[in-house]
Design a protein around this motif. Structure first.
Motif, PDB file in Angstrom:
ATOM      1  N   GLU A 167      14.052   5.283  -2.908  1.00 17.03           N
ATOM      2  CA  GLU A 167      13.051   6.095  -3.625  1.00 17.03           C
ATOM      3  C   GLU A 167      13.493   7.555  -3.770  1.00 17.03           C
ATOM      4  O   GLU A 167      13.052   8.259  -4.665  1.00 17.03           O
ATOM      5  CB  GLU A 167      11.669   6.030  -2.956  1.00 17.03           C
TER       6      GLU A 167
ATOM      7  N   GLN B 191      16.493  -3.878  -8.177  1.00 17.08           N
ATOM      8  CA  GLN B 191      17.163  -4.168  -9.448  1.00 17.08           C
ATOM      9  C   GLN B 191      17.939  -5.481  -9.349  1.00 17.08           C
ATOM     10  O   GLN B 191      18.828  -5.631  -8.509  1.00 17.08           O
ATOM     11  CB  GLN B 191      18.111  -3.012  -9.800  1.00 17.08           C
TER      12      GLN B 191
ATOM     13  N   THR C  11      13.526   0.961  -6.083  1.00 10.78           N
ATOM     14  CA  THR C  11      13.705   0.027  -7.198  1.00 10.78           C
ATOM     15  C   THR C  11      14.465  -1.192  -6.711  1.00 10.78           C
ATOM     16  O   THR C  11      15.512  -1.072  -6.071  1.00 10.78           O
ATOM     17  CB  THR C  11      14.512   0.694  -8.341  1.00 10.78           C
TER      18      THR C  11
ATOM     19  N   LYS D  56       9.350  -1.006  -7.192  1.00  8.31           N
ATOM     20  CA  LYS D  56       9.360  -1.400  -8.599  1.00  8.31           C
ATOM     21  C   LYS D  56      10.284  -2.590  -8.776  1.00  8.31           C
ATOM     22  O   LYS D  56      11.467  -2.460  -8.483  1.00  8.31           O
ATOM     23  CB  LYS D  56       9.872  -0.221  -9.442  1.00  8.31           C
TER      24      LYS D  56
ATOM     25  N   ALA E 232      13.562   5.091  -9.709  1.00 11.03           N
ATOM     26  CA  ALA E 232      12.183   5.423 -10.078  1.00 11.03           C
ATOM     27  C   ALA E 232      11.686   6.450  -9.070  1.00 11.03           C
ATOM     28  O   ALA E 232      11.649   6.146  -7.876  1.00 11.03           O
ATOM     29  CB  ALA E 232      11.312   4.178 -10.037  1.00 11.03           C
TER      30      ALA E 232
ATOM     31  N   LYS F  99       4.307  -3.034  -7.325  1.00  7.66           N
ATOM     32  CA  LYS F  99       3.319  -2.027  -6.907  1.00  7.66           C
ATOM     33  C   LYS F  99       1.999  -2.654  -6.456  1.00  7.66           C
ATOM     34  O   LYS F  99       1.524  -2.370  -5.356  1.00  7.66           O
ATOM     35  CB  LYS F  99       3.095  -1.025  -8.060  1.00  7.66           C
TER      36      LYS F  99
ATOM     37  N   LYS G 233       9.617   5.732  -5.797  1.00  4.98           N
ATOM     38  CA  LYS G 233       9.504   4.283  -5.610  1.00  4.98           C
ATOM     39  C   LYS G 233      10.880   3.704  -5.346  1.00  4.98           C
ATOM     40  O   LYS G 233      11.857   4.125  -5.988  1.00  4.98           O
ATOM     41  CB  LYS G 233       9.037   3.624  -6.917  1.00  4.98           C
TER      42      LYS G 233
END
Ligand SMILES: Nc1nc2c(c(=O)[nH]1)N[C@H]1C(S)=C(S)[C@@H](COP(=O)(O)OP(=O)(O)OC[C@H]3O[C@@H](n4cnc5c(N)ncnc54)[C@H](O)[C@@H]3O)O[C@H]1N2
Ligand code: MOO
Length: 409
Positions: free
Chosen positions: A393, A356, A354, A287, A349, A290, A352
């Motif tokens: 994840e 950031q 992430t 994320k 997430a 995807k 998933k």
């Protein structure tokens, strides 16, 4: 319902590395001064020591260090000056106890001498004698043969990005050409009926093309060659033709947009069709990012990557997958990162990873990472950030003040 079967970023990297093996790696020979920024394709092993002879690090008198023991300003030692070395000439005459030889900085140390006294601590006494006012220890002011580079040493490792200092080191070894990995040649195709070039004024519903520019610049930042950037309407046949044409000349074809599940999203079908091995990734557990696709065509030897259209997602997936694979295959060391304290709680997430974005802030001698929030369609989310962190994840999130690893963008 059509759902993507997603890969973790780790498995997507493995799959890509395995399918490419070393097929997309070529090397080329570049003149030394044209090799900066390229990646060295094999270790540089020295065939000779540098320097090749013992050299003086100062202007002074080469001596046998033991002769100078006990000398002082009040009680100098007197040595006979038996020779004077010219720069670039060999020092052939051996010195014996009680003797010295004048040597300029960088000049060859004569056989028998083991140290150099700086001229500041010496004085000509008569036409052939020098008064030495300060003792020197063994090896003082001498650069030993092989002290810089030993014979047989690995001086620069394969995978090193050539900087000015590597060019200097190769010059010192008499290497005038560097064998480097030939940068991947890339074509970037941006798809979308809404895209217009930056120099035009978009009509309602249109937007200026960002991805061709940001991805091109990102590829160049990592030393890759962009052959062409193409903007293509959402017309499956025309897009397919553009991809096939690009495959004839490129190592990597990037298609940005059309990777999701919209009515006109055709990237996966096209990659699946044109790549001999089909598409081997369709969806990342990442994320943002995807809707990412990858395929490999053995006939033209091309990696095809379908990146999400959203500009931030496109750049991050390009970095985390395509650039990562290039660096991995060319043996480049892991990216430099730094550790910082996160300034707020962050949710992960589920299922998933992430990615950031963060901004780095120095506060009281500590580096803090402040999350930069924003949708992945907003390019300024990226311009406001200095780097990114990865939240696993399997992790629910991060607590304020936790230490995180920040990778630069
Ligand atoms: N029903 C679903 N819709 C979407 C999903 C989903 O899973 N189900 N995923 C969303 C995510 S996440 C992303 S990312 C995008 C990816 O979309 P596509 O790769 O198909 O790309 P497009 O639809 O063509 O464009 C998306 C967005 O990005 C803008 N764009 C595209 N190319 C450029 C460019 N060169 N320069 C600037 N902006 C560009 C485009 O205008 C769209 O706004 O799909 C979500 N939807
Ligand atoms: O995951 Mo999309 O790739 O958010 O922007």
């Amino acid at each position: 319902m059509k759902l993507l079967k997603v890969d973790t970023i780790a498995s997507a990297r493995d799959k890509t590395v395995n399918i490419l093996q070393n097929k997309l790696l070529k090397t080329e020979c570049r003149k030394l001064l044209e090799s900066q920024g390229y990646i060295l394709a094999s270790d540089i092993i020295s065939r000779e020591p540098v320097p090749a002879f013992h050299r003086s690090a100062v202007d002074g008198y080469a001596v046998i260090s033991g002769d100078t023991a006990g000398s002082s300003e009040n009680l100098p030692v007197f040595l006979e000056c038996v020779d004077e070395i010219d720069m670039g000439s060999p020092a052939l005459k051996e010195i014996h106890p009680g003797e010295c030889v004048y040597v300029p900085t960088g000049g060859m140390i004569p056989p028998g001498a083991d140290a150099v006294v700086m001229v500041e601590y010496c004085e000509a006494f008569d036409s052939s004698h020098v008064a030495v006012y300060s003792p020197v220890s063994y090896g003082k002011n001498v650069v030993l043969a092989g002290e810089d580079i030993e014979q047989g040493e690995i001086v620069i490792k394969k995978g090193t990005k050539i900087r000015p200092q590597e060019i200097g080191a190769m010059a010192s070894l008499g290497i005038t050409e560097a064998v480097v990995f030939k940068p991947w040649e890339i074509t970037i195709i941006s798809t979308g009926d809404e895209l217009v070039p930056p120099h035009t004024t978009p009509a309602p519903g249109e937007i200026r093309d960002i991805n061709s520019y940001s991805l091109c610049a990102q590829a160049q930042k990592h030393g890759l060659t962009v052959l062409n950037t193409v903007v293509q309407k959402d017309d499956e046949q025309k897009l397919k033709e553009a991809v096939i044409q690009a495959m004839q000349v490129s190592d990597v074809v990037i298609i940005s947009g059309g990777s999701s599940q919209g009515k006109k999203d055709a990237t996966n079908d096209i990659i699946d069709e044109v790549a001999s091995e089909g598409s081997f990734i369709h969806g990342l557990a990442l994320k943002p990012g995807k809707p990412t696709i990858a395929g490999y065509d053995e006939n033209s030897r091309t990696l095809l990557a379908g990146l999400p259209g959203h500009p931030v997602a496109a750049m991050l997936v390009f970095e985390l997958l395509v650039i990562w694979v290039w660096k991995h295959l060319t043996d480049q060391p892991a990216d430099s990162s730094l550790f910082a304290r996160i300034t707020s709680n962050l949710a992960g997430a589920p299922g998933k990873m992430t990615c950031q974005l963060v901004k780095l802030i120095r506060q009281e001698n500590e580096i803090h990472a402040e999350p930069v929030f924003g949708k992945s369609g907003l390019i300024t989310t990226m311009t406001r950030a200095d780097g990114y962190i990865l939240i696993d994840e399997n992790k629910e999130g991060l607590k304020k003040d936790e230490i995180v690893e920040v990778f630069y963008i």
